[in-house]
Motif scaffolding. Structure first.
Motif, PDB file in Angstrom:
ATOM      1  N   GLN A  23      14.303 -13.928 -62.786  1.00  0.00           N
ATOM      2  CA  GLN A  23      14.019 -13.110 -61.607  1.00  0.00           C
ATOM      3  C   GLN A  23      14.336 -13.883 -60.338  1.00  0.00           C
ATOM      4  N   ARG A  24      14.775 -13.144 -59.343  1.00  0.00           N
ATOM      5  CA  ARG A  24      14.932 -13.723 -58.011  1.00  0.00           C
ATOM      6  C   ARG A  24      13.621 -13.505 -57.289  1.00  0.00           C
ATOM      7  N   LYS A  25      12.955 -14.570 -56.966  1.00  0.00           N
ATOM      8  CA  LYS A  25      11.665 -14.458 -56.310  1.00  0.00           C
ATOM      9  C   LYS A  25      11.795 -14.738 -54.821  1.00  0.00           C
ATOM     10  N   TYR A  26      10.834 -14.209 -54.093  1.00  0.00           N
ATOM     11  CA  TYR A  26      10.774 -14.484 -52.672  1.00  0.00           C
ATOM     12  C   TYR A  26      10.209 -15.885 -52.461  1.00  0.00           C
ATOM     13  N   SER A  27      10.585 -16.498 -51.378  1.00  0.00           N
ATOM     14  CA  SER A  27      10.108 -17.839 -51.054  1.00  0.00           C
ATOM     15  C   SER A  27       8.621 -17.802 -50.734  1.00  0.00           C
ATOM     16  N   GLU A  28       7.911 -18.821 -51.187  1.00  0.00           N
ATOM     17  CA  GLU A  28       6.495 -18.936 -50.852  1.00  0.00           C
ATOM     18  C   GLU A  28       6.413 -19.693 -49.535  1.00  0.00           C
ATOM     19  N   ILE A  54      18.134 -13.496 -40.475  1.00  0.00           N
ATOM     20  CA  ILE A  54      18.135 -13.406 -41.938  1.00  0.00           C
ATOM     21  C   ILE A  54      19.203 -14.325 -42.517  1.00  0.00           C
ATOM     22  N   ARG A  58      18.560 -17.405 -45.099  1.00  0.00           N
ATOM     23  CA  ARG A  58      19.262 -17.480 -46.384  1.00  0.00           C
ATOM     24  C   ARG A  58      20.059 -18.772 -46.512  1.00  0.00           C
ATOM     25  N   ILE A  62      15.880 -19.626 -48.011  1.00  0.00           N
ATOM     26  CA  ILE A  62      14.611 -18.899 -47.867  1.00  0.00           C
ATOM     27  C   ILE A  62      14.881 -17.418 -48.049  1.00  0.00           C
ATOM     28  N   ARG A  63      14.130 -16.809 -48.950  1.00  0.00           N
ATOM     29  CA  ARG A  63      14.271 -15.374 -49.225  1.00  0.00           C
ATOM     30  C   ARG A  63      12.963 -14.691 -48.897  1.00  0.00           C
ATOM     31  N   VAL A  64      12.994 -13.771 -47.934  1.00  0.00           N
ATOM     32  CA  VAL A  64      11.788 -13.070 -47.504  1.00  0.00           C
ATOM     33  C   VAL A  64      11.945 -11.569 -47.718  1.00  0.00           C
ATOM     34  N   GLN A  65      10.806 -10.869 -47.733  1.00  0.00           N
ATOM     35  CA  GLN A  65      10.833  -9.415 -47.903  1.00  0.00           C
ATOM     36  C   GLN A  65      11.184  -8.751 -46.603  1.00  0.00           C
TER      37      GLN A  65
END
Length: 65
Positions: A23-28, A54, A58, A62-65
């Motif tokens: 899975q590609r998860k969002y950054s914590e 954005i 990236r 960093i991947r955010v919603q």
């Protein structure tokens, strides 16, 4: 980039990732940390909009919603 390296369509890659539980998860990231990164970016490029922000995130992984 990965689809280009593998020579497959992005949907094919997504299907294989799903089948294998990848899975590609969002950054914590805390809100404070995210705010600090965006403020850093806005100091350098004050007239830039959301798309540039954005891209900046990236580029830093960093991947955010």
């Amino acid at each position: 980039e990965l689809v280009d390296i593998l020579g497959v369509h992005r949907n094919t890659l997504r299907l294989y990732m799903k089948c294998h539980g990848i899975q590609r998860k969002y950054s914590e990231l805390t809100n404070a940390d995210l705010d600090a990164l965006i403020q850093e970016f806005k100091k350098k490029r004050p007239d830039s909009g959301i798309r540039y922000i954005i891209g900046f995130l990236r580029r830093h992984g960093i991947r955010v919603q």
